[in-house]
Enzyme design. Structure first.
Site, PDB file in Angstrom:
ATOM      1  N   ARG A  51       0.619  -1.227   0.054  1.00 41.80           N
ATOM      2  CA  ARG A  51      -0.075  -0.126  -0.019  1.00 41.80           C
ATOM      3  C   ARG A  51       0.683   1.332  -0.310  1.00 41.80           C
ATOM      4  NH1 ARG A  51      -4.111  -1.015   4.796  1.00 41.80           N
ATOM      5  NH2 ARG A  51      -1.780  -1.454   5.776  1.00 41.80           N
ATOM      6  N   LYS A 182      14.302 -25.994   7.286  1.00 43.80           N
ATOM      7  CA  LYS A 182      15.894 -25.943   8.221  1.00 43.80           C
ATOM      8  C   LYS A 182      16.399 -27.385   7.725  1.00 43.80           C
ATOM      9  CE  LYS A 182      13.795 -23.828  12.413  1.00 43.80           C
ATOM     10  NZ  LYS A 182      14.645 -22.586  12.638  1.00 43.80           N
ATOM     11  N   GLU A 216      12.435 -22.005  23.582  1.00 47.51           N
ATOM     12  CA  GLU A 216      12.910 -20.505  23.093  1.00 47.51           C
ATOM     13  C   GLU A 216      13.209 -19.858  24.289  1.00 47.51           C
ATOM     14  OE1 GLU A 216      10.941 -18.944  19.373  1.00 47.51           O
ATOM     15  OE2 GLU A 216       9.244 -19.856  20.135  1.00 47.51           O
ATOM     16  N   ASP A 235       0.443 -21.524  17.608  1.00 49.16           N
ATOM     17  CA  ASP A 235       1.359 -20.986  17.039  1.00 49.16           C
ATOM     18  C   ASP A 235       2.693 -21.784  16.774  1.00 49.16           C
ATOM     19  OD1 ASP A 235       3.074 -18.442  16.283  1.00 49.16           O
ATOM     20  OD2 ASP A 235       4.480 -18.824  18.187  1.00 49.16           O
ATOM     21  N   HIS A 240       4.615 -26.347  13.465  1.00 51.18           N
ATOM     22  CA  HIS A 240       5.969 -26.803  13.383  1.00 51.18           C
ATOM     23  C   HIS A 240       6.433 -28.189  14.144  1.00 51.18           C
ATOM     24  CE1 HIS A 240       6.465 -22.844  12.039  1.00 51.18           C
ATOM     25  NE2 HIS A 240       6.532 -22.379  13.170  1.00 51.18           N
TER      26      HIS A 240
HETATM   27  C1  BG6 Z   1       7.047 -18.902  14.613  1.00 55.07           C
HETATM   28  C2  BG6 Z   1       6.445 -18.614  15.701  1.00 55.07           C
HETATM   29  O1  BG6 Z   1       6.691 -19.438  13.569  1.00 55.07           O
HETATM   30  O2  BG6 Z   1       8.325 -19.535  14.836  1.00 55.07           O
HETATM   31  C3  BG6 Z   1       7.395 -17.812  16.562  1.00 55.07           C
HETATM   32  O3  BG6 Z   1       5.302 -17.846  15.318  1.00 55.07           O
HETATM   33  C4  BG6 Z   1       8.490 -18.518  16.950  1.00 55.07           C
HETATM   34  O4  BG6 Z   1       6.495 -17.569  17.770  1.00 55.07           O
HETATM   35  C5  BG6 Z   1       9.333 -19.024  15.793  1.00 55.07           C
HETATM   36  O5  BG6 Z   1       9.163 -17.752  17.760  1.00 55.07           O
HETATM   37  C6  BG6 Z   1      10.148 -19.933  15.958  1.00 55.07           C
HETATM   38  O6  BG6 Z   1      11.155 -19.949  14.830  1.00 55.07           O
HETATM   39  P1  BG6 Z   1      12.766 -20.260  15.073  1.00 55.07           P
HETATM   40  O7  BG6 Z   1      12.915 -20.737  13.501  1.00 55.07           O
HETATM   41  O8  BG6 Z   1      13.243 -19.373  15.434  1.00 55.07           O
HETATM   42  O9  BG6 Z   1      12.631 -21.785  15.696  1.00 55.07           O
END
Ligand code: BG6
Length: 484
Positions: A51, A182, A216, A235, A240
């Protein structure tokens, strides 16, 4: 080192949301690195579309700054940056109106690969897809790339799939789960299907349990209000961790081809059993000194959203019946680490007098930060004193085992975007996979809501709530330590 980079075909990549956070942090710095590696043909073009009222020069300046901030080591290559920026263009488009679409049409070269990256809110997917067709910008050969979150439950994911299906065939849709890009995640397949050693043991006769941890150290500060609508289950687990589970548990596909691989992953998700409420622990990180609590980060003192989940799952098929899969993920934990551990069963009988320890072989696969694998084996402790046994890791940290080649690790986004251009969907989620994952996730989340489940508090820098430990302890098992 001999370069193994194979240039992709000439392409025009349009990034809707080209000025946004993801584009600046990941997509464009990633493309820049692919450009430097020689993988992007010099004639290929990246067209930012958003935009913002910018021109191409203004866009190039914006991306120059993004590369300086997020481009890593390569961002010092001034000549490289200039050359890369020369391949960038910009069009101001109105996703919901008519502005900019004819200009975009005129800019596209239809004789090369065309890909459209929807780096925008999912609520705009339909508008973009429709206009790409109305203005005859997309055709049956175009590719469209979408990001997570792909829905927030089964109903919304189905609606998104239906919207995309109105305009694109499934073979044109690339749903990104960046975990699949990855390096070590792909190595999971190489280890499983490229070695004779593991396959005979990869089942409920020999495996005691499997652990998947994605820990994390960061909190949700800065994106708290967004995250709070989602939580760790939506999330991280639905996508994942689910993908990691599929790769570790799936049957061998007949060939390494996108639908063959995705068919096998889908079977795993469909075989996942509903999770009993007492097999899940949710948590929220507590405040620590000046460090805010999850609730403070989420700016909602009453939120029940989880920043941590641990659970015990089962896959009902011949290979895995009876083998628990323990999944755990959370924010503000002790260390940043992603690890999959396949814990084999005890021997059952020891021939060594006085050896009462439970020796176990464990195959631990680290996805990050230090990519590698260790196989825990039992050997004799050196020296006198009889047959004293000790468990040691056969360590294969990739950086050590592969030397400089291991450093040539491509970032997940870079690899995935190049796969889009190559037309290879293997590392992208198919629509039915995403829906199956939501079908399994929805009842869990609905259960929490129905029971008014309150997440347990945990200390920042810990391994999560005590109850998560108990999840395994009460079955005579123990989580592996979270260490970076
Ligand atoms: C994202 C999530 O998909 O993956 C985040 O929304 C998360 O909350 C992130 O921190 C983690 O990714 P990576 O590659 O840092 O392990």
């Amino acid at each position: 080192m001999v370069s193994r980079v194979i240039p992709v075909e000439d392409f025009d990549l349009v990034i809707f949301g080209g000025t946004g956070d993801l584009a600046r942090r990941k997509i464009l710095p990633g493309l820049f690195r692919r450009f430097l590696s020689g993988q992007m043909p010099e004639t290929s073009r990246i067209i930012g579309a958003a935009r913002s009222d910018l021109d191409t020069d203004g866009y190039r300046q914006l991306i120059r700054e993004a590369i300086a901030e997020f481009g890593g080591e390569e961002s010092s290559d001034a000549e490289g940056i200039d050359a890369f920026l020369g391949q960038l263009h910009y069009v101001t488009v109105d996703a919901k109106g008519d502005g900019g679409w004819s200009e975009l049409h005129d800019l596209i070269r239809f004789e090369v690969v065309n890909a459209f990256y929807f780096s925008v809110a999912p609520s705009l997917f339909g508008d973009l897809a429709e206009r790409l067709h109305t203005y005859k910008i997309a055709d049956a050969d175009s590719r469209v790339v979408v990001e997570k979150p792909f829905g927030r439950d089964l109903a919304s994911a189905k609606a998104l799939n239906a919207t995309l299906a109105e305009h694109f065939d499934e073979s044109q849709v690339y749903r990104i789960d960046h975990y699949l890009g990855k390096e070590t995640v792909q190595n999971l397949m190489a280890v499983r299907f490229g070695n004779m050693l593991f396959e005979p043991l990869w089942n409920n006769h020999y495996v005691d349990h499997i652990e998947i941890t994605v820990a994390e150290t960061v909190g949700v500060g800065g994106r708290g209000s967004y995250y709070d609508k989602s939580g760790a289950m939506r999330d991280m687990v639905q996508n994942h961790l689910m993908q990691l589970l599929c790769l570790i548990a799936m049957e061998a596909p007949s060939e390494f081809e996108s639908d063959a691989v995705r068919d096998e992953k889908l079977k795993v998700i469909r075989a996942l059993q509903p999770v009993e409420p007492h097999h899940i622990v949710r948590g929220q990180y507590d405040a620590k000194g000046d460090e805010p609590s999850y609730r403070q980060d989420a700016e909602d003192p009453r939120t029940f959203t989880e920043s941590f989940v641990a659970m015990r799952c089962e896959i009902a098929n011949w290979r895995w019946a009876g083998v628990p899969f323990y999944l755990r993920t959370g924010k503000k934990l002790k260390a940043r680490t992603s690890e999959i551990a396949v814990v084999f069963k005890d021997l059952g009988h020891s021939i060594f007098p006085g050896d009462e320890k439970r020796h176990r072989n464990i195959l631990a696969i680290q996805l990050q930060p230090n990519e590698g694998m260790q196989l825990q084996v039992t050997i004799k402790e050196p020296g006198p004193g009889g047959m004293r046994l000790v468990d040691v890791p056969l360590d294969m940290t990739f950086a050590e085992a592969l030397g400089p080649d291991a450093e040539d690790v491509t970032d997940a986004y870079e690899r995935l975007i190049m796969d889009v251009i190559r037309g290879n969907q293997t590392l992208f989620m198919r629509g039915d996979e995403v829906e199956a994952a939501w079908a399994w996730t929805d009842p869990i989340i609905e259960g929490w809501q129905a029971r008014h489940d309150v997440p347990k508090l945990y200390d920042q820098g810990s391994s999560g709530p005590e109850d998560a430990m108990a999840l395994m302890h009460r079955e005579g098992r123990k989580w592996r330590e979270i260490k970076g």
